[in-house]
Design a protein around this motif. Sequence first.
Motif, short mmCIF file in Angstrom:
data_model
loop_
_atom_site.label_atom_id
_atom_site.label_comp_id
_atom_site.label_asym_id
_atom_site.label_seq_id
_atom_site.Cartn_x
_atom_site.Cartn_y
_atom_site.Cartn_z
N LEU A 1 0.82 -1.20 0.00
CA LEU A 1 0.00 0.00 0.00
C LEU A 1 0.86 1.25 0.00
CD1 LEU A 1 -2.85 1.20 0.13
CD2 LEU A 1 -2.70 1.08 2.62
N LEU A 2 1.89 1.26 0.81
CA LEU A 2 2.77 2.41 0.86
C LEU A 2 3.49 2.62 -0.46
CD1 LEU A 2 4.33 2.08 4.43
CD2 LEU A 2 2.51 3.61 3.67
N LEU A 3 3.86 1.52 -1.14
CA LEU A 3 4.53 1.64 -2.43
C LEU A 3 3.61 2.28 -3.46
CD1 LEU A 3 7.02 1.01 -4.15
CD2 LEU A 3 6.00 -1.22 -4.67
N PHE A 4 2.32 1.89 -3.44
CA PHE A 4 1.34 2.48 -4.35
C PHE A 4 1.23 3.99 -4.14
CE2 PHE A 4 -3.35 3.15 -5.28
CZ PHE A 4 -3.16 3.33 -6.64
N PHE A 5 1.18 4.40 -2.89
CA PHE A 5 1.06 5.82 -2.59
C PHE A 5 2.38 6.56 -2.82
CE2 PHE A 5 -2.83 4.57 -0.47
CZ PHE A 5 -3.64 5.67 -0.64
N GLU A 6 3.49 5.90 -2.60
CA GLU A 6 4.79 6.55 -2.81
C GLU A 6 5.06 6.81 -4.28
OE1 GLU A 6 7.74 4.18 -0.99
OE2 GLU A 6 7.16 4.69 1.07
N GLN A 7 4.64 5.89 -5.15
CA GLN A 7 4.91 6.03 -6.57
C GLN A 7 4.01 7.09 -7.20
OE1 GLN A 7 7.41 4.62 -8.24
NE2 GLN A 7 8.10 3.61 -6.36
N THR A 8 2.71 7.02 -6.91
CA THR A 8 1.74 7.96 -7.49
C THR A 8 0.80 8.46 -6.40
OG1 THR A 8 0.32 6.09 -8.09
CG2 THR A 8 1.81 6.93 -9.79
N PRO A 9 1.26 9.34 -5.51
CA PRO A 9 0.43 9.74 -4.37
C PRO A 9 -0.85 10.47 -4.76
CG PRO A 9 2.40 11.11 -4.53
CD PRO A 9 2.57 10.00 -5.51
N LEU A 10 -0.77 11.40 -5.71
CA LEU A 10 -1.96 12.16 -6.09
C LEU A 10 -2.98 11.26 -6.78
CD1 LEU A 10 -3.35 14.88 -6.18
CD2 LEU A 10 -2.18 15.34 -8.35
N PHE A 11 -2.51 10.39 -7.68
CA PHE A 11 -3.41 9.49 -8.38
C PHE A 11 -4.06 8.51 -7.41
CE2 PHE A 11 -4.02 5.32 -10.44
CZ PHE A 11 -5.00 5.67 -11.35
N ALA A 12 -3.26 7.95 -6.50
CA ALA A 12 -3.79 6.98 -5.54
C ALA A 12 -4.83 7.63 -4.63
CB ALA A 12 -2.65 6.39 -4.71
N THR A 13 -4.55 8.84 -4.15
CA THR A 13 -5.49 9.52 -3.26
C THR A 13 -6.77 9.89 -4.00
OG1 THR A 13 -3.59 10.47 -2.10
CG2 THR A 13 -5.75 11.44 -1.65
N THR A 14 -6.62 10.40 -5.24
CA THR A 14 -7.80 10.78 -6.02
C THR A 14 -8.65 9.57 -6.36
OG1 THR A 14 -6.55 12.62 -6.99
CG2 THR A 14 -8.58 11.96 -8.10
N LEU A 15 -8.01 8.47 -6.74
CA LEU A 15 -8.75 7.27 -7.13
C LEU A 15 -9.49 6.67 -5.93
CD1 LEU A 15 -9.45 5.03 -9.16
CD2 LEU A 15 -7.32 3.89 -8.50
N LEU A 16 -8.75 6.34 -4.87
CA LEU A 16 -9.37 5.70 -3.72
C LEU A 16 -10.28 6.66 -2.95
CD1 LEU A 16 -6.36 3.59 -2.38
CD2 LEU A 16 -8.24 2.87 -3.86
N GLY A 17 -9.83 7.90 -2.78
CA GLY A 17 -10.68 8.88 -2.10
C GLY A 17 -11.94 9.19 -2.87
N GLY A 18 -11.84 9.27 -4.20
CA GLY A 18 -13.03 9.52 -5.02
C GLY A 18 -14.03 8.38 -4.94
N ILE A 19 -13.54 7.14 -4.98
CA ILE A 19 -14.44 5.99 -4.84
C ILE A 19 -15.13 6.01 -3.48
CG2 ILE A 19 -14.51 3.48 -4.68
CD1 ILE A 19 -12.25 3.40 -6.74
N LEU A 20 -14.38 6.27 -2.44
CA LEU A 20 -14.95 6.25 -1.10
C LEU A 20 -15.97 7.37 -0.90
CD1 LEU A 20 -11.78 5.41 1.02
CD2 LEU A 20 -13.74 3.93 0.57
N ILE A 21 -15.69 8.58 -1.39
CA ILE A 21 -16.63 9.68 -1.19
C ILE A 21 -17.91 9.43 -1.97
CG2 ILE A 21 -15.88 11.18 -3.07
CD1 ILE A 21 -16.80 12.28 0.50
N CYS A 22 -17.81 8.77 -3.12
CA CYS A 22 -19.02 8.40 -3.87
C CYS A 22 -19.84 7.36 -3.10
CB CYS A 22 -18.64 7.86 -5.25
SG CYS A 22 -18.01 9.12 -6.39
N LEU A 23 -19.15 6.39 -2.52
CA LEU A 23 -19.87 5.38 -1.72
C LEU A 23 -20.52 6.02 -0.50
CD1 LEU A 23 -17.33 2.41 -1.85
CD2 LEU A 23 -19.51 2.60 -3.06
N ILE A 24 -19.82 6.96 0.14
CA ILE A 24 -20.40 7.66 1.30
C ILE A 24 -21.65 8.40 0.89
CG2 ILE A 24 -19.98 9.53 2.94
CD1 ILE A 24 -17.02 8.68 2.93
N TYR A 25 -21.58 9.12 -0.23
CA TYR A 25 -22.72 9.92 -0.67
C TYR A 25 -23.91 9.05 -1.07
CZ TYR A 25 -25.52 13.12 -3.48
OH TYR A 25 -26.55 13.85 -4.00
#
Length: 310
Positions: free
Chosen positions: A167-191
């Motif tokens: 998980l850390l490697l995924f975020f270390e390599q592409t932090p903005l993409f990883a945050t946008t992808l996973l955070g976007g999916i989660l905020i959609c599920l929350i909504y």
Amino acid sequence: MNLSQKTNNWVQHNIISASQRQEILEAEKIKQPPFLFLTLLWTAVLCLCLGIAAIMRAYWYQIPDNVKLTIVGVLIVGGLILSYLAVKKERHKLAETALFFTFLAIGGGIGLIAQIFNLPMDGATGLLLWAVLSLGIVLISKRKLLPFLWVPLFLGGIVGYMKLELLLLFFEQTPLFATTLLGGILICLIYLSHFFSDRMAQSLYHWSVILYFPVVFLGDMAMHNPFFGFLVSAVFLALLGFFAVMAKKMILFNVTVFFIVLRLLLLYFQSFSNPIGAGVGFSLTGIALLAGIGLFFYMRQNRLKAKKTT
């Protein structure tokens, strides 16, 4: 069942009229505590305190070590004595405030001792020691705040010994993409899931909220620039806070602001290279928030007076 549904059922069963229902809802709305106002108030006070602390940090090394240790010891002992006297006199709010500052003083004392004597108590070790030494205070407290702070403190110490390489490697390599992808999916599920009341949807909602915070902060910590990381986390947390306000999720809003405050604290420690600038910045932020809160409170009081006169 909330008050709106209850009063609607009363109207349907001819217990009250529609006008009486509206009067009840308006009266209850006035009684509700302005959680947005109160949360912004203590956030502003915290920013102001951080600014003052940052300015003091600029002259920290000019203070003798024995004076620093004495001050921390007086704060801890004084906080315990004050809380004891407040409990005896049944001043529960004062007792909880004293316990809270004693809790913070214990953490500050651990960091101070580690700094003075060059002890390896940073990271997971320091967090676990803080959790162990403050456990008694947390158990004495009658409010939810200290246990709420203690649990992530203890878990942070435990997680500090774990290594999540993939998980850390995924975020270390592409932090903005990883945050946008996973955070976007989660905020959609929350909504989407908050519209449904069945158990599966509610479970999905709660787990999405729980996972949202570590995803955001993993992306934040992976950023090479601390200020850019702060902006990323602030944007995603503000998005969740906006949802909480629109959906009237008071607890979720308070938790979100709590994590925003944690990020402010981290930004404060990251700004130690320029403590004067950090102090002035936090002080101005606190003053601006207090001014905005005062304006909000003044306008709110005027609206309430206008309703009473009409």
